[in-house]
Design an enzyme around this catalytic site. Structure first.
Site, PDB file in Angstrom:
ATOM      1  N   ASP A   7       0.841  -1.078   0.251  1.00  0.00           N
ATOM      2  CA  ASP A   7      -0.040  -0.023   0.210  1.00  0.00           C
ATOM      3  C   ASP A   7       0.864   1.132   0.046  1.00  0.00           C
ATOM      4  O   ASP A   7       2.183   1.228   0.211  1.00  0.00           O
ATOM      5  CB  ASP A   7      -0.939   0.044   1.279  1.00  0.00           C
ATOM      6  CG  ASP A   7      -1.976   1.199   1.159  1.00  0.00           C
ATOM      7  OD1 ASP A   7      -2.713   1.212   0.152  1.00  0.00           O
ATOM      8  OD2 ASP A   7      -2.078   2.033   1.949  1.00  0.00           O
ATOM      9  N   GLU A   9       0.854   5.667   0.560  1.00  0.00           N
ATOM     10  CA  GLU A   9       0.310   7.077   0.789  1.00  0.00           C
ATOM     11  C   GLU A   9       0.828   8.502  -0.277  1.00  0.00           C
ATOM     12  O   GLU A   9       2.216   8.210  -0.341  1.00  0.00           O
ATOM     13  CB  GLU A   9       0.305   7.162   2.237  1.00  0.00           C
ATOM     14  CG  GLU A   9      -0.371   6.481   3.076  1.00  0.00           C
ATOM     15  CD  GLU A   9      -1.927   6.167   2.879  1.00  0.00           C
ATOM     16  OE1 GLU A   9      -2.671   7.081   2.420  1.00  0.00           O
ATOM     17  OE2 GLU A   9      -2.342   5.299   3.368  1.00  0.00           O
ATOM     18  N   GLU A  52      -6.732  17.744   1.603  1.00  0.00           N
ATOM     19  CA  GLU A  52      -7.519  16.512   1.735  1.00  0.00           C
ATOM     20  C   GLU A  52      -6.859  15.307   1.806  1.00  0.00           C
ATOM     21  O   GLU A  52      -7.515  14.443   2.583  1.00  0.00           O
ATOM     22  CB  GLU A  52      -8.322  16.468   0.458  1.00  0.00           C
ATOM     23  CG  GLU A  52      -9.435  17.643   0.063  1.00  0.00           C
ATOM     24  CD  GLU A  52      -8.633  18.892  -0.471  1.00  0.00           C
ATOM     25  OE1 GLU A  52      -7.343  18.830  -0.642  1.00  0.00           O
ATOM     26  OE2 GLU A  52      -9.407  19.842  -0.853  1.00  0.00           O
ATOM     27  N   HIS A 154      -5.634   6.211   7.603  1.00  0.00           N
ATOM     28  CA  HIS A 154      -4.834   5.293   6.820  1.00  0.00           C
ATOM     29  C   HIS A 154      -3.365   5.267   6.862  1.00  0.00           C
ATOM     30  O   HIS A 154      -2.849   6.420   7.571  1.00  0.00           O
ATOM     31  CB  HIS A 154      -5.017   5.754   5.212  1.00  0.00           C
ATOM     32  CG  HIS A 154      -6.529   5.407   4.678  1.00  0.00           C
ATOM     33  ND1 HIS A 154      -7.040   4.668   3.399  1.00  0.00           N
ATOM     34  CD2 HIS A 154      -7.797   5.820   5.181  1.00  0.00           C
ATOM     35  CE1 HIS A 154      -8.270   4.482   3.251  1.00  0.00           C
ATOM     36  NE2 HIS A 154      -8.798   5.279   4.333  1.00  0.00           N
ATOM     37  N   ASP A 159      -2.341  -0.601   6.516  1.00  0.00           N
ATOM     38  CA  ASP A 159      -3.220  -1.183   5.434  1.00  0.00           C
ATOM     39  C   ASP A 159      -2.791  -2.300   4.864  1.00  0.00           C
ATOM     40  O   ASP A 159      -3.464  -3.360   4.503  1.00  0.00           O
ATOM     41  CB  ASP A 159      -3.593   0.098   4.601  1.00  0.00           C
ATOM     42  CG  ASP A 159      -4.436   1.080   5.213  1.00  0.00           C
ATOM     43  OD1 ASP A 159      -4.524   0.863   6.400  1.00  0.00           O
ATOM     44  OD2 ASP A 159      -4.717   1.962   4.357  1.00  0.00           O
TER      45      ASP A 159
END
Length: 235
Positions: A7, A9, A52, A154, A159
């Site tokens: 995963d 980010e 965001e 997250h 994750d």
């Protein structure tokens, strides 16, 4: 079979707009066993993170200021995933960012993720298995009884660990975790997920009452009087 559950980010959602990877988390699965071996790193993206995105993962520009650049970790990352199968939820997103990062740096220019390893998209797998249902990671955790109550934000490594549990449950059940594995790169913020034992549900056995047994025999007698054959009495 070596699989790497991955995963990432990022600073935003679109690499073509200059967004970058800021965290990579991978856990290793060999022959359906979590080995305990993982790769985890935070990365300085050399640009601002969208607000965001910060609200999703909680990673700030200040936190990443002293972290390595992607070019500094690219070779270690490639060495970790090379020759395996990447297991990713919504793979086009992460692979798109990885290919963008590879293309930006001299040592990895021209490198494409699918030339390093194969890719399995668990979102596609989940949609095939559960059509018409929610198939995001939280929904799959609920469906397969995996405790992710501690997942308030997250995080790439967290994750990836949760996705590893989900993937193993989706494809045949949970397996053992080998805690003796070596960490390739242990960044701060690593968390341990709580795994739920999923034993088989015990069925309640309800015995027929004496009155019900009598009625059953009367029904069998009636069938025989009408010329039928009661196979139950031959069992």
């Amino acid at each position: 079979m070596r699989q790497i559950v991955l995963d990432t980010e990022t600073t935003g959602i679109e690499p073509r707009e200059g967004h970058r990877i800021i965290e990579i988390g991978c856990v290793e699965v060999v022959n359906r066993r979590l080995t305990g071996n993982h790769f985890h790193v935070y990365i300085n993206p050399q640009r601002e993170i969208e607000q965001e995105a910060i609200e999703v993962h909680g990673i700030t520009n200040e936190f990443l200021a002293d972290k390595p650049l992607f070019a500094d970790v690219a070779q270690d990352f490639i060495d970790f995933i090379r020759g395996g199968q990447l297991v990713i939820h919504n793979a086009p997103f992460d692979v798109g960012f990885m290919d963008h990062e590879f293309a930006m740096h001299g040592p990895t220019a021209g490198t494409v993720t699918r030339e390093i390893c194969s890719v399995l998209d668990t979102l596609v797998l989940a949609r095939d298995m559960h059509p018409g249902q929610k198939n995001n990671l939280d929904a799959l955790c609920k469906r397969y009884g995996i405790d992710n109550s501690h997942r308030e934000l997250h995080g790439a490594l967290l994750d990836a660990e949760i996705l590893a549990d989900v993937y193993l449950m989706m494809t045949g059940g949970q397996t053992d975790l080998n805690l003796a594995g070596n960490n390739q790169s242990a960044g701060s913020g690593a968390e341990i997920i709580r795994r739920i034992e999923r034993g088989a549900n015990k069925l309640k056995v309800i015995q027929a009452t004496a009155d019900e047994l009598t009625q059953h025999e009367e029904r069998l007698n009636l069938v025989e009087k009408q010329g039928g054959q009661c196979l139950w009495r031959n069992l």
